[in-house]
Design an enzyme around this catalytic site. Structure first.
Site, short mmCIF file in Angstrom:
data_model
loop_
_atom_site.label_atom_id
_atom_site.label_comp_id
_atom_site.label_asym_id
_atom_site.label_seq_id
_atom_site.Cartn_x
_atom_site.Cartn_y
_atom_site.Cartn_z
N SER A 148 41.43 37.50 31.19
CA SER A 148 41.34 38.95 31.38
C SER A 148 42.54 39.45 32.16
O SER A 148 43.13 38.71 32.96
CB SER A 148 40.06 39.29 32.15
OG SER A 148 40.06 40.63 32.60
N TYR A 161 33.07 38.32 37.93
CA TYR A 161 33.83 38.25 36.68
C TYR A 161 35.26 37.80 36.96
O TYR A 161 35.81 36.95 36.25
CB TYR A 161 33.81 39.61 35.99
CG TYR A 161 34.49 39.63 34.64
CD1 TYR A 161 33.86 39.10 33.52
CD2 TYR A 161 35.76 40.18 34.48
CE1 TYR A 161 34.47 39.12 32.28
CE2 TYR A 161 36.39 40.20 33.25
CZ TYR A 161 35.74 39.67 32.15
OH TYR A 161 36.35 39.69 30.92
N LYS A 165 37.29 34.44 35.55
CA LYS A 165 38.51 34.51 34.74
C LYS A 165 39.71 33.90 35.46
O LYS A 165 40.58 33.30 34.82
CB LYS A 165 38.79 35.96 34.33
CG LYS A 165 37.73 36.53 33.40
CD LYS A 165 37.57 35.70 32.13
CE LYS A 165 36.60 36.30 31.14
NZ LYS A 165 36.46 35.51 29.91
#
Length: 260
Positions: A148, A161, A165
Site C-alpha cells: 500500500s 493496516y 503492509k
C-alpha cells in the site's frame, strides 16, 4: 480487442497463482495475466465470484478455494497448481482486507488486529513460503505482494493496516535478499486509493470516491483503478523486469513525493 492484441504476450507459457483473485485488483490481474498468455489459478474464499470469473475467461483459468491464513490450504493450492500445470512461475499474493474507516490506536481491537495481520501479513508469508518451495528447484520465479502507499506516507490509513503492509514490504525485501541466490525475484505493488468490490459498482459511491481522489491526489485528471495496479503487476511478473527485485513499486501519482 484485448489488452495484449497490440503487443506480444508477455507471460506466454507462464503459470501464475493470484490470491484474492476473485474480485478487485486480483480479478483485474487474473484477466490481464490471462490476456498475456499465462495459465492462471484463482485462489480466494469467494467461491461464486471465483468460479464465475474462471468460467468467463475459460481456457487456462481455474479456481481453487483457499483461505490464506490456513497453511494446509496454501500448501494444497501450490501443490495442486504444480500437479495441473507442472510448476509455478508467478505468485501474486494479493489477498487482503482493510480496517474500514481509519481506526485510531485508542479504538483498536486486538481480535480485529490479529485477523488483519493474519490475512494481510501471515497470508502473504505463507504464499511466499510455498511458492518459493516449488520455485527454488527450477532456479527461477517471481513473487509479488500487494502492499500500500501507506508504506510511504503516514496518516492515510489506520495503524493496524499500516503495520500489516509495512510488514509485507519488510518481508518482500528479506525475500529478495534470501531468494536471489535461487533465481527468485520478490517485489511489491503499493497502490494509493482504489475503489473495488461492491462499492465500485455503485454510481453514487463511485462519484464520491472520484471526487475525493481528484481533490487529494497529486496527479490531476486521472484516478487510480484496479486495472492500473494489474498493469504494474504484469510488468513485475514479465521478463521485462527480469533484473528487478526488492522494489516497492508505489502507484500514487507522486502523492508520496509531495507529502513525505
Amino acid at each position: 480487442m484485448n489488452s495484449s492484441s497490440a503487443v506480444s504476450k508477455r507471460l506466454e507459457g507462464k503459470v501464475a497463482i493470484v490470491t484474492g483473485g476473485a474480485s478487485g485488483i486480483g480479478a483485474s490481474t487474473v484477466s490481464l495475466f490471462h490476456d498475456h498468455g499465462a495459465k492462471v489459478v484463482i485462489a480466494d474464499i469467494q467461491d461464486n465470484l471465483g468460479q464465475t470469473l474462471a468460467g468467463r475467461l475459460g481456457r487456462n483459468i481455474s479456481y481453487i478455494h483457499c483461505d490464506v491464513t490456513d497453511e494446509n490450504q496454501v500448501r494444497a493450492l501450490v501443490d495442486a497448481t504444480v500437479a495441473k500445470h507442472g510448476g509455478v512461475d508467478i505468485m501474486f499474493s494479493n489477498a487482503g482486507i482493510v480496517e474500514g474507516p481509519t481506526v485510531s490506536i485508542f479504538d483498536a481491537d486486538k481480535g480485529a488486529l490479529e485477523r488483519l495481520l493474519g490475512i494481510n501479513l501471515v497470508g502473504g508469508f505463507l504464499a511466499a513460503k510455498h511458492a518459493a518451495r516449488v520455485m527454488s528447484p527450477t532456479k527461477k520465479g517471481c513473487i509479488i505482494f500487494t502492499a500500500s502507499a501507506c508504506t510511504e506516507v503516514a496518516g492515510i490509513s489506520g495503524p493496524g493496516y499500516v503495520a500489516s503492509k509495512y510488514g509485507i514490504v519488510g518481508l518482500m525485501k528479506s525475500l529478495a535478499a534470501e531468494l536471489g541466490s535461487h533465481g527468485i525475484r520478490a517485489n511489491c505493488v503499493s497502490p494509493f486509493g482504489v475503489l473495488t468490490g461492491i462499492a465500485a459498482g455503485d454510481d453514487k459511491t463511485k462519484l464520491m470516491f472520484e471526487g475525493l481522489m481528484s481533490k487529494v491526489g497529486n496527479l490531476k485528471g486521472k484516478i487510480l483503478t484496479a486495472d492500473d495496479v494489474a498493469k504494474a503487476a504484469l510488468y513485475l511478473a514479465s521478463d521485462e523486469a527480469s533484473y528487478v527485485s526488492g522494489v516497492n513499486l508505489v502507484l500514487d501519482g507522486g502523492y508520496s513525493v509531495v507529502n513525505p
